[in-house]
Design a protein around this motif. Structure first.
Motif, PDB file in Angstrom:
ATOM      1  N   LEU A   1       0.837  -1.213   0.000  1.00  0.00           N
ATOM      2  CA  LEU A   1       0.000   0.000   0.000  1.00  0.00           C
ATOM      3  C   LEU A   1       0.865   1.252   0.000  1.00  0.00           C
ATOM      4  O   LEU A   1       0.567   2.224  -0.693  1.00  0.00           O
ATOM      5  N   ARG A   2       1.949   1.213   0.739  1.00  0.00           N
ATOM      6  CA  ARG A   2       2.842   2.371   0.812  1.00  0.00           C
ATOM      7  C   ARG A   2       3.436   2.662  -0.570  1.00  0.00           C
ATOM      8  O   ARG A   2       3.621   3.823  -0.954  1.00  0.00           O
TER       9      ARG A   2
ATOM     10  N   LEU B   1       0.785   4.136  -2.742  1.00  0.00           N
ATOM     11  CA  LEU B   1       0.614   5.545  -2.363  1.00  0.00           C
ATOM     12  C   LEU B   1       1.643   6.417  -3.078  1.00  0.00           C
ATOM     13  O   LEU B   1       1.352   7.531  -3.486  1.00  0.00           O
TER      14      LEU B   1
ATOM     15  N   PHE C   1      -7.547   2.257  -3.226  1.00  0.00           N
ATOM     16  CA  PHE C   1      -8.052   3.626  -3.237  1.00  0.00           C
ATOM     17  C   PHE C   1      -9.473   3.764  -3.770  1.00  0.00           C
ATOM     18  O   PHE C   1      -9.994   4.872  -3.891  1.00  0.00           O
TER      19      PHE C   1
ATOM     20  N   ARG D   1       4.747   2.633  11.138  1.00  0.00           N
ATOM     21  CA  ARG D   1       4.801   1.185  10.914  1.00  0.00           C
ATOM     22  C   ARG D   1       5.919   0.523  11.717  1.00  0.00           C
ATOM     23  O   ARG D   1       5.866  -0.667  12.002  1.00  0.00           O
TER      24      ARG D   1
ATOM     25  N   ARG E   1      -2.756   0.030  10.204  1.00  0.00           N
ATOM     26  CA  ARG E   1      -1.500  -0.006   9.428  1.00  0.00           C
ATOM     27  C   ARG E   1      -1.777   0.250   7.946  1.00  0.00           C
ATOM     28  O   ARG E   1      -1.028   0.951   7.274  1.00  0.00           O
ATOM     29  N   GLU E   2      -2.882  -0.334   7.462  1.00  0.00           N
ATOM     30  CA  GLU E   2      -3.255  -0.111   6.061  1.00  0.00           C
ATOM     31  C   GLU E   2      -3.612   1.356   5.824  1.00  0.00           C
ATOM     32  O   GLU E   2      -3.211   1.946   4.823  1.00  0.00           O
TER      33      GLU E   2
ATOM     34  N   VAL F   1      -2.587   4.017   7.431  1.00  0.00           N
ATOM     35  CA  VAL F   1      -1.364   4.830   7.451  1.00  0.00           C
ATOM     36  C   VAL F   1      -0.625   4.690   6.126  1.00  0.00           C
ATOM     37  O   VAL F   1      -0.214   5.680   5.514  1.00  0.00           O
ATOM     38  N   ALA F   2      -0.491   3.448   5.651  1.00  0.00           N
ATOM     39  CA  ALA F   2       0.264   3.186   4.425  1.00  0.00           C
ATOM     40  C   ALA F   2      -0.422   3.767   3.194  1.00  0.00           C
ATOM     41  O   ALA F   2       0.225   4.046   2.183  1.00  0.00           O
ATOM     42  N   LYS F   3      -1.752   3.967   3.277  1.00  0.00           N
ATOM     43  CA  LYS F   3      -2.493   4.566   2.163  1.00  0.00           C
ATOM     44  C   LYS F   3      -2.523   6.082   2.253  1.00  0.00           C
ATOM     45  O   LYS F   3      -3.189   6.749   1.466  1.00  0.00           O
ATOM     46  N   GLY F   4      -1.854   6.650   3.257  1.00  0.00           N
ATOM     47  CA  GLY F   4      -1.834   8.107   3.407  1.00  0.00           C
ATOM     48  C   GLY F   4      -3.177   8.652   3.850  1.00  0.00           C
ATOM     49  O   GLY F   4      -3.525   9.798   3.547  1.00  0.00           O
TER      50      GLY F   4
ATOM     51  N   SER G   1       6.336   5.815   6.892  1.00  0.00           N
ATOM     52  CA  SER G   1       5.099   5.069   7.100  1.00  0.00           C
ATOM     53  C   SER G   1       3.987   5.496   6.151  1.00  0.00           C
ATOM     54  O   SER G   1       3.076   4.717   5.863  1.00  0.00           O
ATOM     55  N   GLY G   2       4.033   6.755   5.699  1.00  0.00           N
ATOM     56  CA  GLY G   2       2.990   7.272   4.816  1.00  0.00           C
ATOM     57  C   GLY G   2       2.284   8.505   5.367  1.00  0.00           C
ATOM     58  O   GLY G   2       1.424   9.071   4.697  1.00  0.00           O
TER      59      GLY G   2
END
Lengths: 166, 134
Positions: A16-17, A20, A58, B13, B73-74, B76-79, B124-125
């Motif tokens: 996911l990071r 992003l 997303f 993370r 966690r997801e 955070v990682a997706k912003g 981490s995002g």
């Protein structure tokens, strides 16, 4: 653990990071072309994996995300500048006014010229700029926007249909 | 009567990686680093703002269950976490310094309404806006 996403299997946060990062790159340069190949390279995954993972992460396919961001930028330019609509279409990544106008209407349910007219007639939207400056700056331009709008509408109507293959 | 914010926490993370970033690259220093079993209370502060601590926490038991920790966690990682703002005297200088440290910028410095701003993310995002004090 398996039901962390309401039934969907958990997604690796590391993936996911990286997705992003691709979304950030589109945000930073939405006027550029972003084929899946290029985005997948940013995220370090295969093209097929990228398209599916991005949509899952997303909620929209990458191409639609890009279009949405372009329209968002176009809306800001329509509202905050007096650039001609053709120039805004060009600056936000379209090479055809017809495609721009059609996509804009599909997403916002109004034509670019209509949005400009409505937004520029509502000084409340410009909360970052002092009101006295706005009144001075936008009152005369409103007339230009009206004529611009008519001109643009004529152009859109007469522009040849350039259909995009879905 | 006085009321001030003492600690605001972020989800990260990995706390070691977060220390490397916030201390090693952004110039914070560790204020408190206390471990209790698997749980680690970690805060950093900046010398220019000693009354404020930024908490660097991982979503974990016993504060949240495992499934919730995964969702966080997801996110955070997706912003998807709330915006953060870092105020500096000179955005262009801070940007140059942070770029040298390998900070991931998502927006180069841009001048808008007479002030320069930029954006970056932590590993981490978490997304930060970098703005200038006016």
């Amino acid at each position: 653990m398996a039901n962390a996403n309401g039934g969907r299997p958990p997604t690796d946060p590391e993936l996911l990071r990286r997705l992003l990062r691709a979304r950030d790159r589109m945000d930073a340069a939405s006027e550029e072309a972003w084929p899946v190949r290029r985005l997948a390279r940013v995220s370090g995954v295969s093209q097929a994996h990228f398209a599916r993972s991005f949509r899952e992460a997303f909620g929209v396919p990458p191409h639609r995300y890009l279009l949405t961001r372009r329209i968002e930028r176009a809306k800001a330019l329509l509202r905050d500048t007096d650039l001609p609509i053709t120039e805004i279409a060009y600056q936000t990544g379209w090479n055809s006014l017809g495609t721009f106008g059609r996509t804009f209407r599909d997403i916002t349910a109004e034509a670019p010229g209509q949005l400009r007219l409505r937004e520029q007639a509502a000084p409340g939207e410009f909360d970052r700029v002092p009101a006295c400056y706005l009144i001075a700056a936008h009152r005369p331009d409103l007339k230009i926007a009206v004529s611009e709008k008519r001109r643009q509408e004529t152009e859109v109507k007469t522009a040849p249909e350039d259909r995009e293959v879905p | 009567m006085k009321q001030v914010i003492g600690v605001v926490g972020l989800y990260v993370r990995d706390q070691d990686e977060a220390v490397e970033f916030y201390v090693g690259k952004l110039g914070f220093s560790v204020h408190t680093d206390a471990k209790n079993g698997d749980y680690r209370w970690l805060t950093v502060q900046h010398p220019d703002q000693p009354s404020f601590q930024l908490g660097l926490f991982t979503p974990q038991a016993p504060l949240v269950d495992a499934a919730t920790a995964q969702s966080l966690r997801e996110a955070v990682a997706k912003g998807a976490m709330p915006p953060l703002v870092l105020v500096v005297d000179d955005v262009r200088a801070a940007h140059a310094r942070m770029m040298d440290c390998g900070v991931e910028f998502t927006q180069e410095p841009v001048e808008r309404y007479g002030a320069v701003d930029a954006s970056f993310r932590d590993p981490s995002g978490n997304g930060w806006k970098l703005i200038e004090a006016r």
